[in-house]
Design a protein around this motif. Structure first.
Motif, short mmCIF file in Angstrom:
data_model
loop_
_atom_site.label_atom_id
_atom_site.label_comp_id
_atom_site.label_asym_id
_atom_site.label_seq_id
_atom_site.Cartn_x
_atom_site.Cartn_y
_atom_site.Cartn_z
N SER A 130 0.85 -1.19 0.00
CA SER A 130 0.00 0.00 0.00
C SER A 130 0.88 1.24 0.00
O SER A 130 1.82 1.34 0.80
CB SER A 130 -0.92 0.00 1.22
OG SER A 130 -1.94 0.95 1.09
N GLU A 131 0.58 2.16 -0.91
CA GLU A 131 1.42 3.34 -1.09
C GLU A 131 0.58 4.61 -1.23
O GLU A 131 -0.43 4.61 -1.95
CB GLU A 131 2.30 3.19 -2.33
CG GLU A 131 3.18 1.94 -2.36
CD GLU A 131 4.40 2.03 -1.47
OE1 GLU A 131 4.51 2.99 -0.67
OE2 GLU A 131 5.26 1.13 -1.55
N THR A 132 1.00 5.66 -0.54
CA THR A 132 0.37 6.97 -0.71
C THR A 132 1.47 8.01 -0.89
O THR A 132 1.74 8.82 -0.02
CB THR A 132 -0.53 7.31 0.49
OG1 THR A 132 0.17 7.05 1.71
CG2 THR A 132 -1.81 6.49 0.46
N PHE A 133 2.09 7.93 -2.05
CA PHE A 133 3.23 8.79 -2.35
C PHE A 133 2.83 10.26 -2.48
O PHE A 133 3.68 11.14 -2.36
CB PHE A 133 3.93 8.33 -3.62
CG PHE A 133 5.25 7.65 -3.37
CD1 PHE A 133 6.43 8.36 -3.36
CD2 PHE A 133 5.30 6.29 -3.13
CE1 PHE A 133 7.64 7.75 -3.11
CE2 PHE A 133 6.50 5.65 -2.89
CZ PHE A 133 7.68 6.39 -2.88
N THR A 134 1.55 10.54 -2.75
CA THR A 134 1.18 11.95 -2.87
C THR A 134 1.33 12.67 -1.53
O THR A 134 1.41 13.91 -1.50
CB THR A 134 -0.26 12.11 -3.39
OG1 THR A 134 -1.19 11.54 -2.46
CG2 THR A 134 -0.43 11.47 -4.76
N LEU A 135 1.38 11.92 -0.42
CA LEU A 135 1.66 12.53 0.88
C LEU A 135 3.11 12.99 0.96
O LEU A 135 3.44 13.82 1.80
CB LEU A 135 1.38 11.54 2.01
CG LEU A 135 -0.07 11.13 2.24
CD1 LEU A 135 -0.13 10.08 3.34
CD2 LEU A 135 -0.93 12.33 2.60
#
Length: 343
Positions: free
Chosen positions: A153-158
């Motif tokens: 799971s990745e939330t690179f926009t953070l």
């Protein structure tokens, strides 16, 4: 007793909000080169909305529950959870600054798994899912565990600095698979990995303020690509994925043409084309998701596997290759015979 391992199911989850390159904040990024979109091939990405209750952890929980259900199992059947994420802050919806405990521990708690379920974190950036698959396969084959959940799971926009053009390269999303004992002929036939620990400064997470700012209160972990990073990557990344892929195929006594489909990590459309050229395959032999989803780091590979299955590119008893590259710089490839992968 020796067992074979098989990928039983795959599921994904993405945020509701979709942003193309003409949508803020991406349309407001300064100094984007004219050929940037053509170079990377990224036209848009999904982006979490924390105000709407979306987090790295909620995406992970959703994809994991779907993968377990698609495998025909319950959460009590899971013996090991392997979590992979580069999102070093913001993965927890209860404590957005949490780094430890990891995603796998969060999932064990939230899924309400049995007490004996073990947890494990893997961080080899973009090929973390590939490394987790190797670990899971090895554990299954030795009989140590029966059913293993892998969630990337990745939330690179953070971690995007919207003053930097590199913030266009990543999106948010999650993919999960269940790996279990093979009931037919499914198994990992061969694998090969290599590491080239040079040029580590090309692409990193750095604790710094945004570009053009110096205030200490703005310091956080930002993805950082060197100014000539794309050019430098092309001096060694295009060659090494074909190298590990062809080596893994040789170990399996197979040729590139024996493979029904290739599932690559998704850094850019240009790199995908160069990898395919180096292996000697045509475009219909691999699936590209980078245009729509951008790069999801470790979650790109399970999402691309899901998309290939959805498009009918992978069927039971097919031989597939899963391969990719990671910043660091690591390279890996696996050759699998598939069973029925539910999605």
């Amino acid at each position: 007793m020796q067992f074979n391992s098989a990928i039983k199911s795959v599921a994904i989850d993405v945020p509701k909000n979709y942003c193309d390159n003409k949508t803020p904040p991406f349309s407001e990024i300064p100094n984007v080169p004219k050929n940037w979109e053509r170079l990377w091939g990224i036209k848009g990405r999904y982006m979490i909305d924390k105000e709407a209750g979306e987090h790295c952890s909620t995406l992970a929980k959703n994809s994991s529950l779907k993968a377990i259900e698609k495998a025909g199992l319950s959460v009590n059947d899971i013996d090991l959870i392997i979590g992979t994420s580069c999102t070093i802050t913001g993965w927890s919806d209860t404590n957005p600054e949490a780094i430890f405990p990891g995603l796998s521990d969060y999932l064990k708690t939230e899924l309400k798994c049995k007490d004996s379920t073990m947890t494990l974190e893997v961080n080899q950036t973009c090929i973390s899912f590939l490394v987790a698959l190797q670990i899971a396969s090895d554990y299954i084959e030795t009989g140590m565990y029966k059913n293993i959940l892998i969630c990337s799971s990745e939330t690179f926009t953070l971690m995007a600095d919207f003053q930097s053009v590199a913030s266009t390269l990543f999106g948010d999303g999650s993919g999960a698979v269940v790996v279990g004992r093979s009931e037919k002929n499914g198994r990992m036939l061969a694998s090969h990995y290599k590491s080239i620990p040079i040029h580590n400064e090309i692409a990193t997470l750095q604790w710094r303020p945004p570009l053009n700012k110096t205030e200490k209160q703005d310091i956080k972990a930002y993805f950082t690509l060197e100014e000539d990073g794309a050019t430098m990557m092309q001096t060694f990344v295009p060659q090494n994925v074909p190298v590990v892929t062809l080596t893994a195929l040789e170990k399996a006594n197979l040729s590139a043409n024996d493979i029904n489909h290739y599932v690559f990590h998704q850094p850019s459309s240009l790199l995908l084309k160069m990898w395919a050229m180096g292996i000697g395959i045509k475009k219909d032999k691999y699936t590209s998701t980078v245009e729509e989803y951008s790069c999801l780091s470790s979650a790109s590979t399970p999402l691309t596997l899901y998309t290939a299955l959805q498009n009918g590119k992978i069927n039971p008893d097919d031989k597939i290759v899963i391969a990719g590259a990671s910043i660091g710089w690591g390279f890996g490839a696996q050759v699998w015979t598939t069973e029925n992968i539910n999605f």
